[in-house]
Design an enzyme around this catalytic site. Sequence first.
Site, PDB file in Angstrom:
ATOM      1  N   ASP A 171       0.864  -1.189   0.000  1.00 34.17           N
ATOM      2  CA  ASP A 171       0.000   0.000   0.000  1.00 34.17           C
ATOM      3  C   ASP A 171       0.894   1.230   0.000  1.00 34.17           C
ATOM      4  O   ASP A 171       2.068   1.158   0.379  1.00 34.17           O
ATOM      5  CB  ASP A 171      -0.920   0.013   1.227  1.00 34.17           C
ATOM      6  CG  ASP A 171      -1.879   1.210   1.197  1.00 34.17           C
ATOM      7  OD1 ASP A 171      -2.572   1.378   0.180  1.00 34.17           O
ATOM      8  OD2 ASP A 171      -1.909   1.975   2.166  1.00 34.17           O
ATOM      9  N   SER A 172       0.301   2.354  -0.395  1.00 27.76           N
ATOM     10  CA  SER A 172       1.048   3.613  -0.350  1.00 27.76           C
ATOM     11  C   SER A 172       1.456   3.936   1.087  1.00 27.76           C
ATOM     12  O   SER A 172       2.445   4.642   1.304  1.00 27.76           O
ATOM     13  CB  SER A 172       0.189   4.741  -0.909  1.00 27.76           C
ATOM     14  OG  SER A 172      -1.022   4.820  -0.177  1.00 27.76           O
TER      15      SER A 172
ATOM     16  N   TYR B 144      -0.872   8.525  -2.540  1.00 19.23           N
ATOM     17  CA  TYR B 144      -0.805   8.362  -3.989  1.00 19.23           C
ATOM     18  C   TYR B 144      -2.039   8.970  -4.679  1.00 19.23           C
ATOM     19  O   TYR B 144      -2.042   9.153  -5.887  1.00 19.23           O
ATOM     20  CB  TYR B 144      -0.800   6.870  -4.352  1.00 19.23           C
ATOM     21  CG  TYR B 144       0.522   6.137  -4.217  1.00 19.23           C
ATOM     22  CD1 TYR B 144       1.607   6.692  -3.546  1.00 19.23           C
ATOM     23  CD2 TYR B 144       0.665   4.870  -4.783  1.00 19.23           C
ATOM     24  CE1 TYR B 144       2.801   5.987  -3.434  1.00 19.23           C
ATOM     25  CE2 TYR B 144       1.854   4.165  -4.680  1.00 19.23           C
ATOM     26  CZ  TYR B 144       2.921   4.719  -3.997  1.00 19.23           C
ATOM     27  OH  TYR B 144       4.098   4.024  -3.894  1.00 19.23           O
ATOM     28  N   GLY B 145      -3.091   9.185  -3.869  1.00 19.16           N
ATOM     29  CA  GLY B 145      -4.422   9.480  -4.418  1.00 19.16           C
ATOM     30  C   GLY B 145      -4.502  10.603  -5.425  1.00 19.16           C
ATOM     31  O   GLY B 145      -5.323  10.569  -6.334  1.00 19.16           O
TER      32      GLY B 145
ATOM     33  N   CYS C  67      -4.253  -1.451  -2.304  1.00 18.53           N
ATOM     34  CA  CYS C  67      -4.401  -0.011  -2.492  1.00 18.53           C
ATOM     35  C   CYS C  67      -5.238   0.156  -3.749  1.00 18.53           C
ATOM     36  O   CYS C  67      -4.854  -0.338  -4.824  1.00 18.53           O
ATOM     37  CB  CYS C  67      -3.019   0.600  -2.672  1.00 18.53           C
ATOM     38  SG  CYS C  67      -3.037   2.344  -3.113  1.00 18.53           S
ATOM     39  N   ASN C  68      -6.369   0.817  -3.605  1.00 16.71           N
ATOM     40  CA  ASN C  68      -7.245   0.985  -4.774  1.00 16.71           C
ATOM     41  C   ASN C  68      -6.606   1.871  -5.828  1.00 16.71           C
ATOM     42  O   ASN C  68      -6.755   1.639  -7.022  1.00 16.71           O
ATOM     43  CB  ASN C  68      -8.569   1.609  -4.336  1.00 16.71           C
ATOM     44  CG  ASN C  68      -9.398   0.634  -3.546  1.00 16.71           C
ATOM     45  OD1 ASN C  68     -10.248  -0.056  -4.092  1.00 16.71           O
ATOM     46  ND2 ASN C  68      -9.150   0.536  -2.256  1.00 16.71           N
ATOM     47  N   THR C  69      -5.883   2.896  -5.369  1.00 15.72           N
ATOM     48  CA  THR C  69      -5.271   3.825  -6.315  1.00 15.72           C
ATOM     49  C   THR C  69      -4.257   3.072  -7.184  1.00 15.72           C
ATOM     50  O   THR C  69      -4.235   3.218  -8.407  1.00 15.72           O
ATOM     51  CB  THR C  69      -4.592   4.982  -5.545  1.00 15.72           C
ATOM     52  OG1 THR C  69      -5.520   5.477  -4.583  1.00 15.72           O
ATOM     53  CG2 THR C  69      -4.176   6.088  -6.470  1.00 15.72           C
TER      54      THR C  69
ATOM     55  N   GLU D 160      -3.269   8.942   7.757  1.00 12.40           N
ATOM     56  CA  GLU D 160      -1.795   8.900   7.755  1.00 12.40           C
ATOM     57  C   GLU D 160      -1.215   9.721   8.915  1.00 12.40           C
ATOM     58  O   GLU D 160      -0.183   9.383   9.458  1.00 12.40           O
ATOM     59  CB  GLU D 160      -1.230   9.411   6.425  1.00 12.40           C
ATOM     60  CG  GLU D 160      -1.402   8.442   5.261  1.00 12.40           C
ATOM     61  CD  GLU D 160      -0.503   7.208   5.323  1.00 12.40           C
ATOM     62  OE1 GLU D 160       0.706   7.339   5.540  1.00 12.40           O
ATOM     63  OE2 GLU D 160      -1.031   6.079   5.168  1.00 12.40           O
TER      64      GLU D 160
ATOM     65  N   CYS E 252     -11.183   2.552  -0.501  1.00 11.79           N
ATOM     66  CA  CYS E 252      -9.820   2.985  -0.183  1.00 11.79           C
ATOM     67  C   CYS E 252      -9.486   2.279   1.119  1.00 11.79           C
ATOM     68  O   CYS E 252     -10.269   2.319   2.076  1.00 11.79           O
ATOM     69  CB  CYS E 252      -9.749   4.493  -0.002  1.00 11.79           C
ATOM     70  SG  CYS E 252      -8.154   5.029   0.634  1.00 11.79           S
ATOM     71  N   THR E 253      -8.334   1.634   1.136  1.00  8.26           N
ATOM     72  CA  THR E 253      -8.030   0.767   2.273  1.00  8.26           C
ATOM     73  C   THR E 253      -7.714   1.550   3.550  1.00  8.26           C
ATOM     74  O   THR E 253      -7.604   0.964   4.621  1.00  8.26           O
ATOM     75  CB  THR E 253      -6.868  -0.170   1.910  1.00  8.26           C
ATOM     76  OG1 THR E 253      -5.779   0.616   1.409  1.00  8.26           O
ATOM     77  CG2 THR E 253      -7.291  -1.160   0.855  1.00  8.26           C
ATOM     78  N   HIS E 254      -7.568   2.861   3.438  1.00  8.87           N
ATOM     79  CA  HIS E 254      -7.381   3.675   4.644  1.00  8.87           C
ATOM     80  C   HIS E 254      -8.702   3.912   5.387  1.00  8.87           C
ATOM     81  O   HIS E 254      -8.695   4.186   6.594  1.00  8.87           O
ATOM     82  CB  HIS E 254      -6.835   5.056   4.284  1.00  8.87           C
ATOM     83  CG  HIS E 254      -5.361   5.086   4.000  1.00  8.87           C
ATOM     84  ND1 HIS E 254      -4.795   4.456   2.920  1.00  8.87           N
ATOM     85  CD2 HIS E 254      -4.340   5.695   4.653  1.00  8.87           C
ATOM     86  CE1 HIS E 254      -3.492   4.679   2.919  1.00  8.87           C
ATOM     87  NE2 HIS E 254      -3.189   5.419   3.968  1.00  8.87           N
TER      88      HIS E 254
END
Length: 270
Positions: free
Chosen positions: A6-7, A38-39, A69-71, A154, A188-190
Amino acid sequence: MIGIFDSGYGGLSVLRQIRNLMPEYDYLYLGDNARAPYGSRSFDVVYEYTLQAVEALFARGCQLVILACNTASAKALRSIQQNDLGRLGAERRVLGVIRPTVEAIGELTQTRHVGILATQGTVSSRSYEMELAKLYPDVVVTAQACPMWVPLVEYCEFDSPGADYFVKKRIDAVLRTDPQIDTLVLACTHYPLLMSKILRYTPPGVRIVPQGELIAASLKDYLRRHPEMDERLEKNGKAQFLTTEDPQKFYDSATIFIPHTNVSVQRIQL
Ligand code: DGL
C-alpha cells in the site's frame, strides 16, 4: 511469502483481515509512507512507484503480491500485468483489490444504487464504473472523492473532532447526488480507520462495505483454485514489515491498525 503493498498504512486494514482468515501464511508488508498519499498523483507516477514496490517485494522472495491499495490497483495493476510480469517472473502474480470488491457489490445492493467513496485517483480512473458495468450493468454508480480522508489517517487524526467535518461532508455529498444509494463502498483501504465517524453520519438503511474481508475471502479462493501458487508459499505464520519512512513512526501507527501483532519494521529505499 505473500507481499502486501500500500502507499502507506491503509493496506494494514487488508492484511489484518487476510491474517484473520489465513494465519498460517507468511506475509511481507510494504508501505511507501515516504511518498504517500498516492491518491492525487498522475497515472505514470503511480505506475512507476507501484512497479518499484512490486520489484522490491519480488526481490525479497514474494511469489504473490496483493496491491492492497485501490489507487495502485486502478492505475498500475493492468500495466504491470501486461508490461512487466513476463520480465519479473512469469510464474509470479500481482493481484488488485477492485475486481474482488466489485464481484461482491452486486450481491449486496437491493436498490441497485451504489456509492463508491475513494481517492481522487481512483475516482478519476473510473475503474469501479467500468468493472461494475461488466459484471452488473443494472447497478447505478456514484463515485465520490474524499480527498482529506487519507491524510487524516496517515497523520493519526482519524479520531479527532476535526475529522467529523470531512467525513460528514463527503457522505452528505454522495447521498445528495443519489438519495437511492443503499450501499456505500469504502473503496480505499485507509477508510476503515474512520469507520466510527462514517457510521455516525450515515443514515440507517445504508450499508457500509469495507474491503478487507472481501479481499481476504477472494485471496483464499484464489489460492484454492491455484494450488501451484499455494505450494510455493511459506506457512510459518510470520509477518514482517517494510516502510520507506521512519521505522519507529511506522511501528507507532501500525500498532493502531493491527493491535496485538508483533511488528518488526525495516526501512528500505525504492
Ligand atoms: N489506501 C490507498 C487506496 O486504497 C490510497 C491512499 C493514497 O492516496 O495513497 O486507494
